[in-house]
Write a protein that holds these residues in place. Structure first.
Motif, PDB file in Angstrom:
ATOM      1  N   SER A   1       0.999  -1.208  -0.006  1.00 25.62           N
ATOM      2  CA  SER A   1      -0.088  -0.050   0.157  1.00 25.62           C
ATOM      3  C   SER A   1       0.648   1.384  -0.198  1.00 25.62           C
ATOM      4  CB  SER A   1      -0.954  -0.031   1.131  1.00 25.62           C
ATOM      5  OG  SER A   1      -0.202   0.005   2.429  1.00 25.62           O
TER       6      SER A   1
ATOM      7  N   LYS B   1      -8.082  -3.279  -6.141  1.00 22.86           N
ATOM      8  CA  LYS B   1      -8.613  -2.313  -6.950  1.00 22.86           C
ATOM      9  C   LYS B   1      -8.175  -0.823  -6.510  1.00 22.86           C
ATOM     10  CE  LYS B   1     -13.342  -0.382  -7.570  1.00 22.86           C
ATOM     11  NZ  LYS B   1     -14.646  -0.457  -7.433  1.00 22.86           N
ATOM     12  N   SER B   2      -7.805  -0.814  -5.161  1.00 21.41           N
ATOM     13  CA  SER B   2      -7.353   0.533  -4.442  1.00 21.41           C
ATOM     14  C   SER B   2      -6.800   0.485  -3.181  1.00 21.41           C
ATOM     15  CB  SER B   2      -8.601   1.611  -4.530  1.00 21.41           C
ATOM     16  OG  SER B   2      -9.533   1.499  -3.625  1.00 21.41           O
ATOM     17  N   TYR B   3      -5.778   1.153  -2.988  1.00 20.66           N
ATOM     18  CA  TYR B   3      -5.564   1.463  -1.316  1.00 20.66           C
ATOM     19  C   TYR B   3      -5.691   3.020  -1.119  1.00 20.66           C
ATOM     20  CZ  TYR B   3      -2.486  -2.916  -1.097  1.00 20.66           C
ATOM     21  OH  TYR B   3      -2.051  -4.101  -1.045  1.00 20.66           O
ATOM     22  N   SER B   4      -6.342   3.018   0.257  1.00 20.65           N
ATOM     23  CA  SER B   4      -6.460   4.213   0.691  1.00 20.65           C
ATOM     24  C   SER B   4      -6.480   4.451   1.990  1.00 20.65           C
ATOM     25  CB  SER B   4      -7.905   5.006   0.142  1.00 20.65           C
ATOM     26  OG  SER B   4      -8.913   3.798   0.495  1.00 20.65           O
TER      27      SER B   4
ATOM     28  N   ALA C   1      -7.961  -1.570   1.959  1.00 19.46           N
ATOM     29  CA  ALA C   1      -7.508  -2.113   0.707  1.00 19.46           C
ATOM     30  C   ALA C   1      -8.982  -2.818   0.190  1.00 19.46           C
ATOM     31  CB  ALA C   1      -6.609  -3.111   0.948  1.00 19.46           C
ATOM     32  N   GLU C   2      -9.195  -2.369  -0.968  1.00 16.44           N
ATOM     33  CA  GLU C   2     -10.279  -2.725  -1.769  1.00 16.44           C
ATOM     34  C   GLU C   2      -9.666  -3.900  -2.768  1.00 16.44           C
ATOM     35  OE1 GLU C   2     -13.778  -0.210  -3.192  1.00 16.44           O
ATOM     36  OE2 GLU C   2     -12.175   1.209  -2.691  1.00 16.44           O
TER      37      GLU C   2
END
Length: 467
Positions: A261, A283-286, A302-303
């Motif tokens: 990440s 799909k994404s880290y945020s 984490a998606e």
């Protein structure tokens, strides 16, 4: 004759000290400037850094200069196979029964393992893996479960002081890029990730790795790496990661199987932080900052996509820590911690499949029940109702036995799932690292020698399956 490497904080020079075992001989010290470092080369046999690039032999052991600064043991000895000493990493002739430098026994001669298997054990890392066993659904008595603690003293002593810095440190000294492939066959073999056993089963690891860098940091991180290799989790959530811990873990070959990440540049801007690694498609880290945190705490999300493209959100955090200080010495930060937990679950509960884990610093007596949304469960209390589950325990964790009494279930898995079911949640990292100790100073000035575990917390490993 032996030598020690001393790094100067300003990085303007590197100083070396040659110490003879004969007390009558003169001690020799010298320094290396950055200019001379550029032309220096490391001996592949004794690891000594030679400053004169024109000399064809090492100044210490007279070995021939290798073609590259860090050629592997196999390339440095084409005529004779060598074995790497577990204690000091010195490369000895294969038939020698004891290390020529420190006297450690060559286990190759008495083992039925092949050279490749032995290299897996004596290579960089794997300080802990041989003693570990696979996670099972069997129950563990709560009194046997070591847990995390605060405020360990700065004094250190290791019974394993024969262990020297890894080749990667020499890369740093010379400014050479640390490519694990250039370290030789043993590193690649020792860090291989085991194949997954069941594609329908997912494993999530949550671990507070402890930012205490003065207590056998490299050995502890290698032990955590061994745990990761053993259990092969699909997603890893780590708390209290420092830039140095990030750098150590990043050198491991298992790291290549995961998407992280955080980049190293981003990690290097913070004193410590949470981070996530995933083998599953990301799909994404945020990150979501909490509305209030005196300690800069945040929710990391984490998606990912599980088997068949099923969406899964894995989130981790390190909620506000109880840390009394002036002026009243009673700042337990309970209100802040409860508010952060409420913010986190409110943000996450809109997703159909959520795993929320980490170091919650939760105190049921002080903070009350964790604010779980409808349909969510606390994995530990649901699956292990008869076990207390302290993940920080000064009684069960021998590394913390000299500290003030503290027994808390600080680390948790809070789960809300539609398309999966949890099968088991277990503690990992509950065993001491063999032959490694440190010195802890107790009140009154008395020092005690204590074992070292991978962290002051125990990690938690959740296993879940698709419905």
């Amino acid at each position: 004759m032996s030598y020690f490497k001393i790094s100067i904080p300003t990085f303007k020079t590197l100083s070396f000290l040659l110490i003879s075992k004969n007390p009558r001989k003169t001690l020799i010290s010298f320094s290396i400037s950055p200019k001379s470092m550029a032309s220096s080369w490391a001996c592949s046999k004794c690891t000594f850094i030679n400053t004169d690039s024109l000399k064809p032999t090492c100044q210490i052991c007279l070995s021939s200069k290798p073609n590259s600064p860090f050629s592997s043991s196999s390339s440095s000895s084409s005529n004779q196979e060598k074995w790497s000493c577990k204690a000091c990493t010195f490369l000895n002739p294969y038939k020698v029964s004891n290390c020529e430098i420190c006297g450690t026994k060559n286990s190759l001669l008495s083992s039925s393992l092949s050279l490749d298997d032995e290299e897996l054990q004596v290579g960089v890392g794997n300080v802990f893996l041989p003693l570990l066993q696979k996670c099972t659904a069997s129950k563990r008595k709560s009194g046997d479960d070591p847990v995390d603690d605060f405020g360990v003293s700065r004094g250190i002593k290791s019974a394993n002081r024969k262990v020297v810095d890894s080749v990667a440190d020499e890369c740093t000294v010379l400014g050479v890029s640390c490519n694990p492939k250039s370290f030789g066959k043993s590193l690649a073999a020792s860090d291989e990730v085991q194949p997954k056993e069941d594609l329908q089963t997912l494993k999530i690891l949550s671990y507070n790795v402890w930012f205490a860098e003065d207590i056998e940091l490299r050995i502890r991180m290698r032990a955590i790496g061994d745990i990761i290799q053993l259990h092969n989790p699909d997603v890893i959530c780590l708390q209290e990661v420092t830039p140095d811990i990030y750098a150590i873990l990043q050198r491991s070959n298992w790291w290549k199987s995961y998407k992280c990440s955080l980049s190293f540049d981003t990690a290097n801007t913070r004193p410590y932080f949470c981070m996530q690694l995933s083998k599953l498609p990301v799909k994404s880290y945020s990150c979501k900052q909490f509305s209030y945190s005196a300690m800069g705490r945040e929710l990391c999300i984490a998606e990912v996509s599980a088997q068949g493209g099923t969406p899964l959100v894995v989130a981790t955090t390190h909620l506000e820590s109880p840390c009394p200080g002036p002026p009243k010495w009673d700042q337990m930060y309970s209100k802040e911690r409860v508010k952060q937990a409420q913010e986190a679950v409110a943000f996450l509960k809109v997703n159909p499949n959520v795993i929320f884990c980490g170091d919650m610093n939760w105190d049921d007596k002080l903070d009350g029940e964790f604010p779980l949304p409808d349909g969510w469960i606390d994995a530990w209390t649901e699956l292990n109702p008869k076990e207390i589950g302290w993940t920080y325990d000064t009684k069960s964790n021998p590394m913390l036995s000299a500290n003030r009494k503290l027994q808390k279930r600080l680390d948790r898995f809070l789960v809300g799932l539609r398309d999966f079911k949890v099968e088991c949640v277990e503690m990992v990292g509950t065993e001491a690292i063999p032959e490694v100790t440190y010195m802890k100073q107790k009140k009154g000035g008395k020092e005690v020698e204590l074992p070292v575990l991978p962290s002051d917390h125990f990690g938690l490993l959740l296993t879940m399956a698709a419905l």
